[in-house]
Every structure is written in C-alpha cells, then in structure tokens.
Scaffold this active site. Structure first.
Site, PDB file in Angstrom:
ATOM      1  N   HIS A 107       0.805  -1.232   0.000  1.00  0.00           N
ATOM      2  CA  HIS A 107       0.000   0.000   0.000  1.00  0.00           C
ATOM      3  C   HIS A 107       0.834   1.276   0.000  1.00  0.00           C
ATOM      4  O   HIS A 107       0.263   2.369  -0.064  1.00  0.00           O
ATOM      5  CB  HIS A 107      -0.959   0.078   1.201  1.00  0.00           C
ATOM      6  CG  HIS A 107      -2.008  -0.979   1.226  1.00  0.00           C
ATOM      7  ND1 HIS A 107      -2.707  -1.372   0.119  1.00  0.00           N
ATOM      8  CD2 HIS A 107      -2.486  -1.729   2.262  1.00  0.00           C
ATOM      9  CE1 HIS A 107      -3.564  -2.312   0.455  1.00  0.00           C
ATOM     10  NE2 HIS A 107      -3.441  -2.555   1.744  1.00  0.00           N
ATOM     11  N   HIS A 142      -2.290   3.439   5.115  1.00  0.00           N
ATOM     12  CA  HIS A 142      -1.516   2.659   6.077  1.00  0.00           C
ATOM     13  C   HIS A 142      -0.474   1.860   5.324  1.00  0.00           C
ATOM     14  O   HIS A 142      -0.406   1.887   4.098  1.00  0.00           O
ATOM     15  CB  HIS A 142      -2.430   1.733   6.890  1.00  0.00           C
ATOM     16  CG  HIS A 142      -3.118   0.663   6.088  1.00  0.00           C
ATOM     17  ND1 HIS A 142      -4.207   0.913   5.285  1.00  0.00           N
ATOM     18  CD2 HIS A 142      -2.872  -0.669   5.969  1.00  0.00           C
ATOM     19  CE1 HIS A 142      -4.615  -0.218   4.719  1.00  0.00           C
ATOM     20  NE2 HIS A 142      -3.802  -1.197   5.107  1.00  0.00           N
TER      21      HIS A 142
END
Length: 218
Positions: A107, A142
């Site tokens: 991510h 995150h």
C-alpha cells in the site's frame, strides 16, 4: 484503515510450483533466529494499528499487521536489501534481512528506494497509502507490514504475482506469524479473531488492545 479483501483465494500448492516458487520451505534449510526488528516507522509518535491478521484477512497464517503512524512515513526496521516487486499497477517493497528473513510493505505510495538498494534501520522507504499495485483493497492510508521466511532463494522474486496468489499460496509457504514477535520493544500477541490482538510495551508492561492507538515509545 481497513483490511485487504482479496478474491480468488482458492489456489493449490501446484499453482505456486507453476510460478517457479517453492510449495513449502525446505525442511533441511535453516533460517536464522528472529532478528531484532524495530517498528517500521520513527519511534515516539502516535500510531494506529488495525490488529494482527492473515495476509488476505480471512484464513491462513497471521503474518500481517496494518500500521498507520502519525507522520505517514514508513522506515526500514533493520538493515537489508530492497527488492521492488513489480505488478501492472506499480511496485511494492520487500526487504531481505540476514538469516533468511523478509519483511514486506504493501500500500505504500511515494516509494523512495530502488531495487537492490542496501538500506539501514531507519531509512525512509516511502509513505503510507492506499496503493494496490497487485490487487486487493484498502481504506485509510496505512502500510500492510508482513513477515516472511525465505530458506529457498528461488522464491525471492514475487514480481507479477497477483495479491490473491501472494496472500494465499505464498503466505502458506513462507508467511511467519506476527504472534509472539517483538518489534521495537513491543510484544505483539494475536487474538482469536482476525484484526485483533495486543501490543505490550515490554519496558513498562503497558498493554494496548488491537485495533487501537498506541504511542510507539522505545
């Protein structure tokens, strides 16, 4: 911040072999003791964690921990060699550490490292984000931090692997549980359910229930 929800998890070990990856770690291969990893961000700041879970957030070994530090900056927890894993949607980062250990960072956005680069503990890797280079889903910026062992070096290249493959067959072969591991002076213990557990600060025995916020002091 939320878990990754991935489709297509019903793969068999043969699919891994077809990709040139080992179906399971070689029983004769040796992996060194768990290394002295820091948390993958600067200490002293407020952090949110969604808890300990498997790579697909559903089944399998609980080798993953979602982390969102206040400064949004992801850092190397220990010296090692960076590998950029390429997919059609971009790149994600792994670091190979001594003793056959690998850490993963999914991510991330604004990646600051290059393939083959040697990093030291504390070096900036990138920023927390919602990037989905190989698939999956994400809500709330995150880093999806993962632990792996790689006794078989032929399994090191994960470029082109869909997240559904990485989070199932590869995780079954090489994923290492977060449960019982100490990161940066914090002992992480998995709960019975996905996205639960505790983080215990060993210096003062302060316990944080996960999901939850804690100050990542040394």
């Amino acid at each position: 911040m939320r878990k990754l929800h991935v489709r297509g998890a019903g793969l068999v070990a043969a699919a891994v072999l077809g990709l040139g990856l080992a179906a399971a770690p070689d029983a004769a291969a040796e992996v060194g003791p768990f290394p002295a990893l820091a948390l993958p961000f600067k200490a002293g700041q407020q952090v949110y964690s969604a808890g300990i879970h498997s790579d697909d957030g559903s089944t399998g070994v609980k080798n993953a921990l979602d982390l969102s530090p206040a400064d949004k900056t992801v850092r190397a927890p220990l010296a090692g060699t960076v590998h950029l894993q390429h997919c059609a949607g971009g790149d994600w980062v792994t670091i190979d550490h001594a003793g056959g250990w690998r850490t993963g960072y999914y991510h991330m956005e604004g990646i600051k490292v290059t393939d083959g680069e040697q990093v030291e503990a504390g070096d900036v890797l990138g920023s927390t984000g919602n990037a989905l280079p190989c698939g999956g889903s994400s809500t709330g910026a995150h880093v999806h931090f993962t632990l792996w062992t790689l006794p078989d070096e032929t399994a090191a290249n994960w470029s082109g692997l869909a997240y559904s493959q990485l989070s199932t067959t590869v995780a079954a072969a090489h994923g290492e549980p977060i449960d019982g591991k100490t990161l940066g002076g914090w002992l992480f213990t998995a709960g019975a359910d996905q996205y639960t557990g505790t983080a215990t600060h060993l210096a003062d025995r302060m316990v944080t229930q996960l999901p939850g916020h804690f100050r990542a002091k040394l």
